[in-house]
Design a protein around this motif. Sequence first.
Motif, short mmCIF file in Angstrom:
data_model
loop_
_atom_site.label_atom_id
_atom_site.label_comp_id
_atom_site.label_asym_id
_atom_site.label_seq_id
_atom_site.Cartn_x
_atom_site.Cartn_y
_atom_site.Cartn_z
N ARG A 158 0.87 -1.18 0.00
CA ARG A 158 0.00 0.00 0.00
C ARG A 158 0.90 1.23 0.00
N ILE A 159 0.51 2.27 -0.74
CA ILE A 159 1.26 3.53 -0.67
C ILE A 159 0.30 4.66 -0.30
N ILE A 160 0.81 5.59 0.48
CA ILE A 160 0.01 6.78 0.82
C ILE A 160 0.86 8.02 0.52
N PHE A 161 0.20 9.12 0.22
CA PHE A 161 0.86 10.41 0.07
C PHE A 161 0.42 11.28 1.25
N THR A 162 1.40 11.78 2.01
CA THR A 162 1.09 12.53 3.23
C THR A 162 1.06 14.04 3.00
N TYR A 163 1.61 14.52 1.87
CA TYR A 163 1.70 15.95 1.55
C TYR A 163 2.36 16.74 2.66
N GLY A 164 3.58 16.33 2.96
CA GLY A 164 4.41 16.99 3.97
C GLY A 164 5.43 15.99 4.47
N HIS A 165 6.71 16.38 4.46
CA HIS A 165 7.75 15.44 4.89
C HIS A 165 7.63 15.11 6.38
N ARG A 166 7.23 16.07 7.17
CA ARG A 166 7.04 15.81 8.60
C ARG A 166 5.97 14.73 8.79
N ASN A 167 4.96 14.78 7.91
CA ASN A 167 3.88 13.79 7.99
C ASN A 167 4.35 12.38 7.61
N VAL A 168 5.36 12.30 6.73
CA VAL A 168 5.95 10.99 6.40
C VAL A 168 6.60 10.42 7.66
N VAL A 169 7.36 11.28 8.36
CA VAL A 169 8.03 10.83 9.59
C VAL A 169 6.99 10.41 10.62
N ARG A 170 5.91 11.18 10.74
CA ARG A 170 4.84 10.84 11.67
C ARG A 170 4.20 9.49 11.33
N ALA A 171 3.97 9.27 10.03
CA ALA A 171 3.32 8.02 9.60
C ALA A 171 4.19 6.81 9.94
#
Length: 277
Positions: A158-171
């Motif tokens: 599965r892939i998701i787009f978080t629209y923010g690098h900080r959100n990638v780290v959070r995910a």
Amino acid sequence: MFSIGAATLGFLSRQADAQTSFRLGLTPVFLDNDSETIDRLRTSLSYAAGMPVTLVQKRTYQEVTGLLLEGGVDAAWLCGYPFLQHRDELSLVAVPLWQGTPTYRSYLITSKEDQASGLTDLRGGAHAFSDPNSNSGYLVTASDLARNNLRPEQFFSRIIFTYGHRNVVRAVAGGLVRSGSVDGYVWEALTKVEPELTDRTRVISRSEPLGFPPFCARTDRIGEPDLAVFQAALLQMTESERGRDALTLLQLDGMIRGEVALFDGILTRMQDLAGHH
């Protein structure tokens, strides 16, 4: 009558201010929605440029790039990927220096406990990308897979787009996904401002150095006076206290004019991705 006249004059002067304000497009860098930091950055840039600077934040690179091309902003802090996608219409205004160079790396991250040691170990897991038009948050990993004739949607469960690098780290830190592709500059900046977040993640691979996200403007506007003033302010930020304050906020060392050749590595990856699609 007088009060109506004063109100009208006030309105007109505010309109004039809005028109003379320099509009800079931004996507969520590590600043995210930190209104205090963004306000300090706006103030610092305004003082450095000697004119009001308005920061126009959008969620995606596509939105910011669209605004820039349509004339909705005067310049934008983009990424090397959308800059090259619109190379015929855009020119470099300035390229930031981070850790002494105008380059950065894409990081592949997992949770602290994950045993993976590289991209191949992540097959079948869920993965977070930042933005489909981000070099570090999409293109690097997608082109690495393309070189092995793989697509992200095939390789990951599965892939998701978080629209923010900080959100990638959070995910990744929160266990929403197994792994993520993130801007190394943002991850390193977060280790200083939000260490409790990055401490829950681990960098398992780093890309080669690539051209740092540049400030861009439409080529047909490069000769405009306001843009020249703004460019000079960026290039001279180390020379004023306000400029240094803005650089400190962004954890940057300064700005240079930059050459398009800086982004050759990103161009190669774009070609690799296109050639395997």
